[in-house]
Design an enzyme around this catalytic site. Structure first.
Site, PDB file in Angstrom:
ATOM      1  N   SER A 112      21.634 -19.836 102.288  1.00 52.65           N
ATOM      2  CA  SER A 112      21.943 -20.396 100.977  1.00 52.65           C
ATOM      3  C   SER A 112      20.963 -21.504 100.560  1.00 52.65           C
ATOM      4  CB  SER A 112      23.393 -20.896 100.984  1.00 52.65           C
ATOM      5  OG  SER A 112      23.821 -21.269  99.714  1.00 52.65           O
ATOM      6  N   ASP A 165      20.425 -21.653  93.707  1.00 56.07           N
ATOM      7  CA  ASP A 165      20.113 -21.998  95.093  1.00 56.07           C
ATOM      8  C   ASP A 165      19.447 -20.794  95.756  1.00 56.07           C
ATOM      9  OD1 ASP A 165      22.345 -20.387  95.224  1.00 56.07           O
ATOM     10  OD2 ASP A 165      23.258 -21.434  96.909  1.00 56.07           O
ATOM     11  N   ASP A 189      20.222 -18.314  97.716  1.00 58.78           N
ATOM     12  CA  ASP A 189      20.785 -16.957  97.691  1.00 58.78           C
ATOM     13  C   ASP A 189      21.520 -16.665  96.383  1.00 58.78           C
ATOM     14  OD1 ASP A 189      22.948 -18.662  98.224  1.00 58.78           O
ATOM     15  OD2 ASP A 189      23.984 -17.184  99.451  1.00 58.78           O
ATOM     16  N   ASP A 247      24.102 -18.083  94.662  1.00 55.14           N
ATOM     17  CA  ASP A 247      25.545 -18.135  94.429  1.00 55.14           C
ATOM     18  C   ASP A 247      25.984 -19.513  93.910  1.00 55.14           C
ATOM     19  OD1 ASP A 247      25.386 -19.646  96.750  1.00 55.14           O
ATOM     20  OD2 ASP A 247      26.787 -18.423  97.911  1.00 55.14           O
ATOM     21  N   GLU A 261      33.072 -25.816  92.412  1.00 55.90           N
ATOM     22  CA  GLU A 261      32.762 -27.046  93.119  1.00 55.90           C
ATOM     23  C   GLU A 261      31.716 -27.793  92.300  1.00 55.90           C
ATOM     24  OE1 GLU A 261      33.275 -26.572  97.769  1.00 55.90           O
ATOM     25  OE2 GLU A 261      31.800 -25.140  97.011  1.00 55.90           O
ATOM     26  N   ARG A 302      35.988 -37.999 104.372  1.00 54.94           N
ATOM     27  CA  ARG A 302      36.357 -36.757 105.056  1.00 54.94           C
ATOM     28  C   ARG A 302      35.276 -36.400 106.073  1.00 54.94           C
ATOM     29  NH1 ARG A 302      33.527 -32.240 103.173  1.00 54.94           N
ATOM     30  NH2 ARG A 302      34.998 -30.831 104.213  1.00 54.94           N
ATOM     31  N   ALA A 303      35.697 -35.756 107.136  1.00 55.65           N
ATOM     32  CA  ALA A 303      34.765 -35.358 108.181  1.00 55.65           C
ATOM     33  C   ALA A 303      33.934 -34.168 107.722  1.00 55.65           C
ATOM     34  CB  ALA A 303      35.528 -34.997 109.450  1.00 55.65           C
ATOM     35  N   SER A 304      32.682 -34.138 108.163  1.00 55.59           N
ATOM     36  CA  SER A 304      31.822 -32.989 107.914  1.00 55.59           C
ATOM     37  C   SER A 304      32.371 -31.785 108.672  1.00 55.59           C
ATOM     38  CB  SER A 304      30.392 -33.286 108.379  1.00 55.59           C
ATOM     39  OG  SER A 304      29.630 -32.107 108.424  1.00 55.59           O
TER      40      SER A 304
END
Length: 504
Positions: free
Chosen positions: A36, A248, A250, A252, A344, A469-471
């Site tokens: 991606s 991007d 690929d 999407d 997103e 937040r955690a990766s």
């Protein structure tokens, strides 16, 4: 990850895709080799379900376990475990897999490894060559559902162009849809060149698909979104008020942008796309005066700008639902609506239409010619917008159609609401798993006490909001902050980051 370490993973994904196909009575499963928006040296593998969806969450632990075994004996045991737990009859079917890749240098070798995985179980395969990820989703679904479209790359273009031309004809729009697209030097750039129509004029830059080392370098949707600036190829001479777009690697993800009269950069990201398309569809539905009971909703993550959420709820009067980060969560939630809009902020998303939506509009009795135009347009949107996954190409043309029909300029679109200044930072921590969240990842449960400190800090800033937040992939956490001014946003992010370090 780095492609040199993925040969065995690609092989095992080929195996898993074949097992999944056998489990589903030989329905076609897709395998896409791509990383991606990531750097050229990386690669990855995606599995596509028969109707174009992502692999069910119940199979994710199986995939993880198979990818990580270190000995042949253990590998065989995990395979047996999958076959037995999923009640897969290896004698009944052989499996059917289609595969494609983006333009990365490592693509052919990893594709070959995945094919070896398919063949090792006696499965059949078809190599579709270089495609965008959404095109592979399209081919996977149309291979299993003939009504979705012709199961060829040409069929993808035919469906898209025919739909665009029909909508423009309905609204008597003579001027071609015109856009300059930064193709990220990836596969999407090459595929845009295949869209032939007098109604579409696309200028593609960063189209060096034969130079894989240039993929996503100083260009592409992620570069533009993260750096909040124009990509290479446009940065030297942007035309004021002209709309531009970036894909991007690929294809999407898609973001759009322009520069104002003072050459100030203006980003139109996933939040802006979601509000534009939801407002466009809602506006069309409101023109139908008869009985149309359809549920429209927008799904966001914690990363959505607070201004977009406020605009959706107070101006568009559309309900907003929140999910954890990740398209699989957004897609699943969007399916609860007749019109489920999700994007997103990075530009990855789509609009889902339910069977009830299609049936309701097909059965609607138009009261006049204007309603007929609206009714036909609403039905054509189902074919225009890729129903299986976020698709840079179809999402881009959905935006251009919405602007053309609504007679809006990029400035009109951008001025619907003003984004709050925001900042996202990454902090390396000792143990990312110590950070546990709730409320769609907008609040921390652990470490105990940290959320209270974040709340106290946020309360000091006007329009302040912050979460941690955690990766999902590295030993780090993300700190997001937004506030009324850039200075306050920077300060809020800094103070929350300091608290995170103290609790790490």
């Amino acid at each position: 990850m780095n492609a040199t370490k993925l040969d065995s993973v690609a092989f095992r994904v080929g195996l898993l895709a074949t097992l999944r196909s056998i489990k589903l009575q030989n329905q076609t499963i897709g395998v896409m080799i791509t990383a991606s928006h990531n750097p050229p040296e990386d690669n990855g593998v995606k599995i596509v379900e028969p109707m174009g969806e992502m692999l069910p969450q119940a199979w994710e632990p199986l995939a993880t376990k198979l990818a990580n075994v270190n000995s042949f004996d253990e590998f065989i045991e995990v395979l047996k475990e999958i076959v037995e737990s999923e009640k897969i009859d290896l004698s009944a079917n052989k499996g059917n897999v289609i595969l494609a890749r983006d333009t990365r240098e490592s693509g052919p070798a990893l594709l070959s490894a995945a094919i070896d995985g398919v063949l090792s179980l006696g499965g059949s395969y078809k190599d579709e060559g270089e495609l965008t990820t959404p095109q592979l989703h399209y081919l996977t679904r149309s291979s299993n559902d003939k009504s979705f479209g012709q199961a060829t790359e040409a069929g993808y273009y035919t469906k898209l162009v025919k739909t665009i031309e029909e909508i423009l004809k309905i609204w008597s729009i003579e001027k071609p849809l015109e856009i300059t697209v930064d193709g990220a030097n990836g596969v999407g750039a090459a595929k845009l060149e295949n869209i032939k129509s007098s109604k579409i004029q696309v200028t593609v830059i960063n189209d060096q698909c034969d130079q894989p080392h240039m993929l996503n370098v100083d260009c592409g949707a992620d570069y533009v979104k993260t750096n909040q600036k124009l990509p290479a190829g446009i940065s030297g001479n942007p035309v004021p008020l002209k709309l531009y777009s970036s894909f991007d690697g690929d294809a999407d993800r898609v973001v759009l942008y322009y520069v104002d009269k003072d050459l100030k950069f203006k980003l139109l990201d996933g939040d802006k796309i979601a509000t534009l398309l939801a407002g466009f569809i809602s506006g069309l539905l409101n023109q139908l005066k008869g009985d149309v009971d359809l549920k429209l909703g927008i799904v966001q993550t914690a990363y959505a700008n607070g201004s977009s959420t406020k605009f959706i709820e107070s101006t568009l009067n559309v309900p907003v639902a929140f999910t954890s980060t990740g398209v699989k969560h957004l897609h699943h939630k969007a399916q609860e609506y007749d019109i489920g809009v999700y994007f997103e902020a990075n530009g990855h998303g789509t609009v889902l239409f339910s069977e009830n939506y299609i049936t309701t509009l097909k059965n609607y009795k138009s009261l006049n010619d204007e309603e007929t135009k609206v009714q036909k347009t609403l039905l054509l949107l189902v074919d225009l917008i890729n129903q299986t996954v976020g698709d840079s190409i179809s999402d881009l043309f959905a935006v251009l159609i919405a602007l053309a029909v609504s007679k809006k300029t990029p400035t009109d679109w951008d001025s619907q609401y003003l984004d709050l200044p925001n900042k996202l930072t990454k902090l390396i921590v000792n143990d990312r798993f110590a950070f546990k969240t709730t409320n769609a990842e907008r609040q921390l449960l652990q470490p105990v006490g940290l959320q209270e400190k974040i709340d106290e800090t946020v309360a000091k800033f006007k329009n302040g909001r912050s979460f941690v937040r955690a990766s999902g992939t590295e030993n780090a956490v993300r700190v997001y902050a937004e506030a009324d001014t850039k200075e306050n946003c920077e300060l809020l992010n800094s103070e929350v980051s300091e608290w995170v370090k103290k609790f790490s």
